[in-house]
Design an enzyme around this catalytic site. Structure first.
Site, PDB file in Angstrom:
ATOM      1  N   THR A 171       0.810  -1.214   0.000  1.00  0.00           N
ATOM      2  CA  THR A 171       0.000   0.000   0.000  1.00  0.00           C
ATOM      3  C   THR A 171       0.851   1.275   0.000  1.00  0.00           C
ATOM      4  O   THR A 171       0.512   2.223  -0.709  1.00  0.00           O
ATOM      5  CB  THR A 171      -0.989  -0.012   1.181  1.00  0.00           C
ATOM      6  OG1 THR A 171      -1.803  -1.191   1.079  1.00  0.00           O
ATOM      7  CG2 THR A 171      -1.883   1.212   1.182  1.00  0.00           C
ATOM      8  N   GLU A 222       0.543   9.572  -5.743  1.00  0.00           N
ATOM      9  CA  GLU A 222       1.066  10.925  -5.537  1.00  0.00           C
ATOM     10  C   GLU A 222       1.945  11.363  -6.699  1.00  0.00           C
ATOM     11  O   GLU A 222       1.890  12.523  -7.120  1.00  0.00           O
ATOM     12  CB  GLU A 222       1.860  11.006  -4.228  1.00  0.00           C
ATOM     13  CG  GLU A 222       0.991  11.195  -3.026  1.00  0.00           C
ATOM     14  CD  GLU A 222       1.744  11.826  -1.896  1.00  0.00           C
ATOM     15  OE1 GLU A 222       1.449  12.999  -1.580  1.00  0.00           O
ATOM     16  OE2 GLU A 222       2.625  11.151  -1.331  1.00  0.00           O
ATOM     17  N   HIS A 227      -7.132   0.536  -0.923  1.00  0.00           N
ATOM     18  CA  HIS A 227      -6.377  -0.466  -1.678  1.00  0.00           C
ATOM     19  C   HIS A 227      -7.272  -1.706  -1.772  1.00  0.00           C
ATOM     20  O   HIS A 227      -7.516  -2.379  -0.776  1.00  0.00           O
ATOM     21  CB  HIS A 227      -5.069  -0.766  -0.946  1.00  0.00           C
ATOM     22  CG  HIS A 227      -4.085  -1.539  -1.760  1.00  0.00           C
ATOM     23  ND1 HIS A 227      -2.793  -1.718  -1.328  1.00  0.00           N
ATOM     24  CD2 HIS A 227      -4.165  -2.158  -2.951  1.00  0.00           C
ATOM     25  CE1 HIS A 227      -2.132  -2.439  -2.227  1.00  0.00           C
ATOM     26  NE2 HIS A 227      -2.958  -2.716  -3.221  1.00  0.00           N
TER      27      HIS A 227
END
Length: 134
Positions: free
Chosen positions: A34, A42, A68
């Site tokens: 994750t 990002e 996730h």
């Protein structure tokens, strides 16, 4: 200069041992971790605006919501897509999606703020009392 909503970017990653939950310390399974999914999302948000930022400006992350949904094994390829959905002054909100082919691996939002790079770094190094927006 205000950035226009709708800017998009995509970033691709083929999962290696270095990207797994085991290696990143976020779990004990050999699948895409994750933290790496988050970093990929990002990176897509940064790429979406980089070429459109005013001189001396950058963006910094302030808030992230990420779900996730599915594991991706070593050797799998994922693509993160970020779309600038909302511009509120210096606050930028992105919708992000990470997919493995047709399968959605993760989804969420990332908020970033437009700042003056020099003032931000100066403040981060303790040379000023606070980071100021651009």
């Amino acid at each position: 200069m205000e950035l226009p909503a709708g800017l998009t970017a995509r970033v691709e990653l083929t999962v290696t041992d270095a990207d797994t939950a085991q290696t990143l310390g976020s779990g004990d399974v050999p699948v895409l971790g994750t933290p790496r999914v988050l970093a990929l999302a990002e990176a897509a948000t940064v790429l979406a605006t980089t070429s459109r930022l005013p001189s001396g400006a950058t963006t910094v992350g302030t808030s992230i919501q990420l779900t996730h949904l599915r594991p991706t094994p070593i050797g799998g390829t994922v693509v993160a897509v970020a779309r600038l959905s909302t511009v509120d002054g210096k606050r930028l909100r992105f919708d992000v999606s990470v997919r493995d082919g047709e399968i959605e691996v993760a989804t969420g939002t990332v908020e970033r703020v437009l700042v003056d790079r020099h003032r931000f770094v100066t403040a981060a190094l303790g040379e000023s009392s606070a980071a100021e927006p651009a």
